[in-house]
Design a protein around this motif. Structure first.
Motif, PDB file in Angstrom:
ATOM      1  N   SER A  12      38.863  46.955 -25.000  1.00 50.55           N
ATOM      2  CA  SER A  12      40.161  46.790 -25.669  1.00 50.55           C
ATOM      3  C   SER A  12      40.150  47.449 -27.042  1.00 50.55           C
ATOM      4  CB  SER A  12      40.483  45.296 -25.813  1.00 50.55           C
ATOM      5  OG  SER A  12      40.545  44.653 -24.571  1.00 50.55           O
ATOM      6  N   LEU A  13      39.079  47.229 -27.792  1.00 49.34           N
ATOM      7  CA  LEU A  13      38.978  47.790 -29.130  1.00 49.34           C
ATOM      8  C   LEU A  13      38.983  49.309 -29.111  1.00 49.34           C
ATOM      9  CD1 LEU A  13      36.493  45.701 -31.306  1.00 49.34           C
ATOM     10  CD2 LEU A  13      38.779  46.474 -31.907  1.00 49.34           C
ATOM     11  N   LYS A  14      38.218  49.899 -28.202  1.00 49.69           N
ATOM     12  CA  LYS A  14      38.133  51.351 -28.145  1.00 49.69           C
ATOM     13  C   LYS A  14      39.484  51.988 -27.837  1.00 49.69           C
ATOM     14  CE  LYS A  14      33.821  51.020 -28.930  1.00 49.69           C
ATOM     15  NZ  LYS A  14      33.358  51.195 -30.324  1.00 49.69           N
ATOM     16  N   LYS A  15      40.305  51.264 -27.101  1.00 54.92           N
ATOM     17  CA  LYS A  15      41.638  51.771 -26.748  1.00 54.92           C
ATOM     18  C   LYS A  15      42.689  51.272 -27.739  1.00 54.92           C
ATOM     19  CE  LYS A  15      43.906  54.322 -23.841  1.00 54.92           C
ATOM     20  NZ  LYS A  15      43.605  55.750 -23.693  1.00 54.92           N
ATOM     21  N   ARG A  16      42.227  50.556 -28.780  1.00 54.15           N
ATOM     22  CA  ARG A  16      43.112  49.980 -29.793  1.00 54.15           C
ATOM     23  C   ARG A  16      44.162  49.051 -29.196  1.00 54.15           C
ATOM     24  NH1 ARG A  16      39.519  51.486 -32.407  1.00 54.15           N
ATOM     25  NH2 ARG A  16      39.570  52.492 -34.460  1.00 54.15           N
ATOM     26  N   ILE A  17      43.735  48.318 -28.150  1.00 53.01           N
ATOM     27  CA  ILE A  17      44.567  47.273 -27.561  1.00 53.01           C
ATOM     28  C   ILE A  17      44.114  45.943 -28.146  1.00 53.01           C
ATOM     29  CG2 ILE A  17      45.173  46.059 -25.424  1.00 53.01           C
ATOM     30  CD1 ILE A  17      44.719  48.702 -23.947  1.00 53.01           C
ATOM     31  N   ARG A  18      45.037  45.139 -28.551  1.00 49.13           N
ATOM     32  CA  ARG A  18      44.702  43.849 -29.146  1.00 49.13           C
ATOM     33  C   ARG A  18      43.813  43.057 -28.182  1.00 49.13           C
ATOM     34  NH1 ARG A  18      47.108  40.799 -33.256  1.00 49.13           N
ATOM     35  NH2 ARG A  18      46.866  38.530 -33.038  1.00 49.13           N
TER      36      ARG A  18
ATOM     37  N   ILE B 217      33.262  49.876 -35.110  1.00 51.18           N
ATOM     38  CA  ILE B 217      34.415  49.956 -34.220  1.00 51.18           C
ATOM     39  C   ILE B 217      34.568  51.370 -33.659  1.00 51.18           C
ATOM     40  CG2 ILE B 217      36.951  49.839 -34.124  1.00 51.18           C
ATOM     41  CD1 ILE B 217      35.605  47.121 -34.219  1.00 51.18           C
ATOM     42  N   MET B 218      34.307  52.365 -34.469  1.00 52.28           N
ATOM     43  CA  MET B 218      34.493  53.751 -34.066  1.00 52.28           C
ATOM     44  C   MET B 218      33.347  54.271 -33.204  1.00 52.28           C
ATOM     45  SD  MET B 218      37.411  54.494 -35.321  1.00 52.28           S
ATOM     46  CE  MET B 218      37.439  56.267 -35.069  1.00 52.28           C
ATOM     47  N   ALA B 219      32.208  53.599 -33.243  1.00 55.61           N
ATOM     48  CA  ALA B 219      31.047  54.079 -32.498  1.00 55.61           C
ATOM     49  C   ALA B 219      31.321  54.041 -31.000  1.00 55.61           C
ATOM     50  CB  ALA B 219      29.830  53.222 -32.825  1.00 55.61           C
ATOM     51  N   ASP B 220      30.751  55.006 -30.308  1.00 60.40           N
ATOM     52  CA  ASP B 220      30.902  55.065 -28.855  1.00 60.40           C
ATOM     53  C   ASP B 220      30.037  53.998 -28.211  1.00 60.40           C
ATOM     54  OD1 ASP B 220      31.025  58.656 -28.907  1.00 60.40           O
ATOM     55  OD2 ASP B 220      32.665  57.197 -28.883  1.00 60.40           O
ATOM     56  N   ALA B 221      30.594  53.293 -27.287  1.00 57.44           N
ATOM     57  CA  ALA B 221      29.829  52.254 -26.581  1.00 57.44           C
ATOM     58  C   ALA B 221      28.915  52.902 -25.555  1.00 57.44           C
ATOM     59  CB  ALA B 221      30.790  51.291 -25.881  1.00 57.44           C
TER      60      ALA B 221
ATOM     61  N   ARG C  99      35.758  40.566 -32.371  1.00 65.78           N
ATOM     62  CA  ARG C  99      35.428  40.800 -33.770  1.00 65.78           C
ATOM     63  C   ARG C  99      36.657  41.069 -34.631  1.00 65.78           C
ATOM     64  NH1 ARG C  99      32.878  45.475 -33.655  1.00 65.78           N
ATOM     65  NH2 ARG C  99      33.051  45.759 -31.413  1.00 65.78           N
ATOM     66  N   THR C 100      37.804  41.314 -34.006  1.00 64.06           N
ATOM     67  CA  THR C 100      39.021  41.550 -34.792  1.00 64.06           C
ATOM     68  C   THR C 100      39.627  40.249 -35.293  1.00 64.06           C
ATOM     69  OG1 THR C 100      40.564  41.403 -32.919  1.00 64.06           O
ATOM     70  CG2 THR C 100      39.500  43.540 -33.306  1.00 64.06           C
TER      71      THR C 100
ATOM     72  N   LEU D 155      30.908  39.285 -19.103  1.00 62.34           N
ATOM     73  CA  LEU D 155      32.042  40.210 -19.011  1.00 62.34           C
ATOM     74  C   LEU D 155      32.909  40.213 -20.268  1.00 62.34           C
ATOM     75  CD1 LEU D 155      33.272  39.521 -15.354  1.00 62.34           C
ATOM     76  CD2 LEU D 155      31.866  41.416 -16.160  1.00 62.34           C
ATOM     77  N   LEU D 156      32.986  39.097 -20.950  1.00 63.49           N
ATOM     78  CA  LEU D 156      33.889  38.987 -22.097  1.00 63.49           C
ATOM     79  C   LEU D 156      33.590  40.003 -23.202  1.00 63.49           C
ATOM     80  CD1 LEU D 156      34.212  35.090 -22.349  1.00 63.49           C
ATOM     81  CD2 LEU D 156      35.860  36.713 -21.395  1.00 63.49           C
ATOM     82  N   PRO D 157      32.326  40.250 -23.564  1.00 61.17           N
ATOM     83  CA  PRO D 157      32.092  41.273 -24.598  1.00 61.17           C
ATOM     84  C   PRO D 157      32.502  42.670 -24.156  1.00 61.17           C
ATOM     85  CG  PRO D 157      30.018  40.477 -23.687  1.00 61.17           C
ATOM     86  CD  PRO D 157      31.084  39.564 -23.198  1.00 61.17           C
ATOM     87  N   ILE D 158      32.383  42.957 -22.851  1.00 66.68           N
ATOM     88  CA  ILE D 158      32.816  44.268 -22.337  1.00 66.68           C
ATOM     89  C   ILE D 158      34.327  44.396 -22.449  1.00 66.68           C
ATOM     90  CG2 ILE D 158      32.883  45.780 -20.318  1.00 66.68           C
ATOM     91  CD1 ILE D 158      30.320  44.350 -19.352  1.00 66.68           C
ATOM     92  N   ILE D 159      35.030  43.330 -22.081  1.00 69.68           N
ATOM     93  CA  ILE D 159      36.500  43.344 -22.154  1.00 69.68           C
ATOM     94  C   ILE D 159      36.954  43.523 -23.595  1.00 69.68           C
ATOM     95  CG2 ILE D 159      38.567  41.912 -21.831  1.00 69.68           C
ATOM     96  CD1 ILE D 159      37.108  40.640 -19.423  1.00 69.68           C
ATOM     97  N   SER D 160      36.309  42.820 -24.510  1.00 74.99           N
ATOM     98  CA  SER D 160      36.649  42.950 -25.927  1.00 74.99           C
ATOM     99  C   SER D 160      36.395  44.362 -26.435  1.00 74.99           C
ATOM    100  CB  SER D 160      35.841  41.933 -26.744  1.00 74.99           C
ATOM    101  OG  SER D 160      36.125  42.052 -28.118  1.00 74.99           O
TER     102      SER D 160
END
Length: 447
Positions: free
Chosen positions: A120-126, A213-217, A409-410, A112-117
């Motif tokens: 968050s990135l796609k929504k630009r949430i830290r 980062i910009m690529a669609d998951a 990755r941030t 689950l952790l990579p999905i959460i990360s």
């Protein structure tokens, strides 16, 4: 002499923790050997019941993983997490909490952790905000799971005082949820926003990093294994059956008074630990038979490997710790009795401090909770302070913490310059503190 023995205990734990993996277990045995052969200390009872519970539950979880059930659950979780990306700091920890309660282990959160990360990135949430409290929530869930080794260990200690599995769950589930939500609040605006974070902005100057980062998951479209959903059903039924037996122990057969053993107590009742082992391994058999799961595949999945390491670690470190406690019970009791009897909650501090070293809720419970009973702490208070055994986040060496750091990755989820000023410290302290406080409140109301 007690201080020299304590130094040996500490040294074995610290060296074992640095070795990682089965390090705690093998160094625990080294410490125990020194106690027995050099100090002539009588060895305590080895933690066979806890080890067998871990082995049973992990085997069933591994069968679930091998049958594809884990993939099915992850896809369900992914749909939930992606449905409201702006609420990932709330949904992330709640989903990981539910997963860990259901499976009885925090290791289930690796998927689950990579999905959460990513969400968050796609929504630009830290990512640090969601990842840090998600890891803490998965740890808190261990002390609220009906099938975790830690819960079973507590039940074996307070069960003789009339406390049932349902009594533990009705206090610990709401208290740890409250602790998780409190952690969510402190993480909601934790750290700088990504558009103001110099580390992230510097990384975005790399075209390859920015493009990724910009690529669609994309969600995996690979077909699930034929028995994936059925395996989840068998696992869920096993968990429900354990909860039912824990809530209504009278449904179990009684064999009359006699000699107790690992499966039956002196009154002739089947022990809860034996029930968990029996039900979980029977569920494993059902998954293998009806979901056409290869038995060799079960032994090769990641959860089985992690469980094997946990068994070895607990075997060594708990046996060593229990021997130290058994030998020095009178001294420790006289030192702590007045403080604990006047303020029972202070024993939670001892639980928390020991769990920092042992990296295991089950090991901490098995090693220290019996002392609490000896000191005269009431069983409801023992249940209330159970979440205090979640201090394994303080030293950032636990696998779930390291996984969360690697998946971000941030670089926002990090270990600080002074080791303990890491991303998980504040949500962890808040989560555990609120869980214990709410636990005492509920214990006073419900018992």
């Amino acid at each position: 002499m007690i201080w020299l023995e304590f130094i040996i205990l500490l040294a074995a734990i610290l060296i074992g923790a640095r070795m990682k993996g089965i390090g705690l277990g093998v160094m625990g045995m080294v410490g125990l050997a020194i106690y027995i052969f050099l100090f002539r200390m009588r060895p305590a009872e080895p933690p066979i019941d806890v080890m067998l519970i871990i082995l049973s539950v992990v085997t069933t979880a591994a069968a679930l993983q091998a049958a594809g059930g884990m993939d099915y659950l992850v896809r369900l979780a992914e749909k939930i997490l992606r449905s409201k990306p702006s609420l990932i700091v709330l949904f992330g920890p709640l989903v990981t909490y539910l997963f860990a309660v259901f499976a009885g282990t925090a290791h289930i959160t690796y998927s689950l952790l990579p999905i959460i990360s990513e969400v968050s990135l796609k929504k630009r949430i830290r990512p640090e905000r969601a990842l840090s409290i998600s890891v803490i929530s998965s740890h808190l869930a261990i002390t609220a799971s009906p099938i975790s080794a830690a819960t079973a260990a507590l039940l074996t200690i307070v069960g003789d005082q009339g406390v049932t599995l349902l009594d533990i769950l009705k206090v610990c589930i709401p208290s740890t949820i409250a602790g998780t939500l409190a952690g969510v609040l402190v993480c909601w605006k934790k750290g700088k926003d990504l558009d103001k974070d110099p580390l992230f902005l510097e990384k975005m100057k790399d075209p390859e990093f920015a493009a990724h980062i910009m690529a669609d998951a994309k969600t995996s479209n690979e077909p699930l294994k034929p028995g994936a959903k059925t395996s989840v059903l068998f696992f869920a039924l096993a968990v429900l059956l354990i909860v039912l037996v824990g809530a209504v122990p009278s449904i179990l057969p009684s064999f009359g008074e006699g000699v107790s053993n690992l499966a039956v107590d002196a009154a002739g009742r089947i022990k809860m630990a034996a029930v968990i082992e029996l039900v979980m391994l029977a569920a494993t058999a059902a998954i293998i038979l009806f979901c056409k799961t290869d038995t060799t595949a079960v032994a090769k999945v990641s959860l089985f490997t992690a469980g094997g390491q946990a068994v070895v670690s607990i075997f060594g470190v708990v046996w060593m710790s229990a021997t130290f406690m058994q030998t020095n019970t009178a001294i420790i009791e006289s030192s702590l009795s007045n403080m604990v009897r006047s303020a029972p909650w202070t024993f939670a501090i001892a639980l928390f401090l020991l769990s920092i070293l042992l990296f295991s809720q089950a090991a901490t419970t098995k090693a220290l909770m019996p002392l609490g009973m000896t000191l005269g702490i009431l069983p409801p208070h023992m249940v209330a302070m159970f979440p205090a055994a979640n201090g394994d986040f303080v030293l950032p060496g636990y696998p779930t913490l390291l996984a969360a750091i690697n998946f971000d990755r941030t670089g926002s989820t990090h270990i600080g310059k002074f080791l303990v000023n890491h991303s998980f410290m504040i949500p962890g302290l808040v989560g555990v503190g609120v869980s214990v406080a709410v636990g005492f409140l509920l214990a006073g109301i419900l018992f």
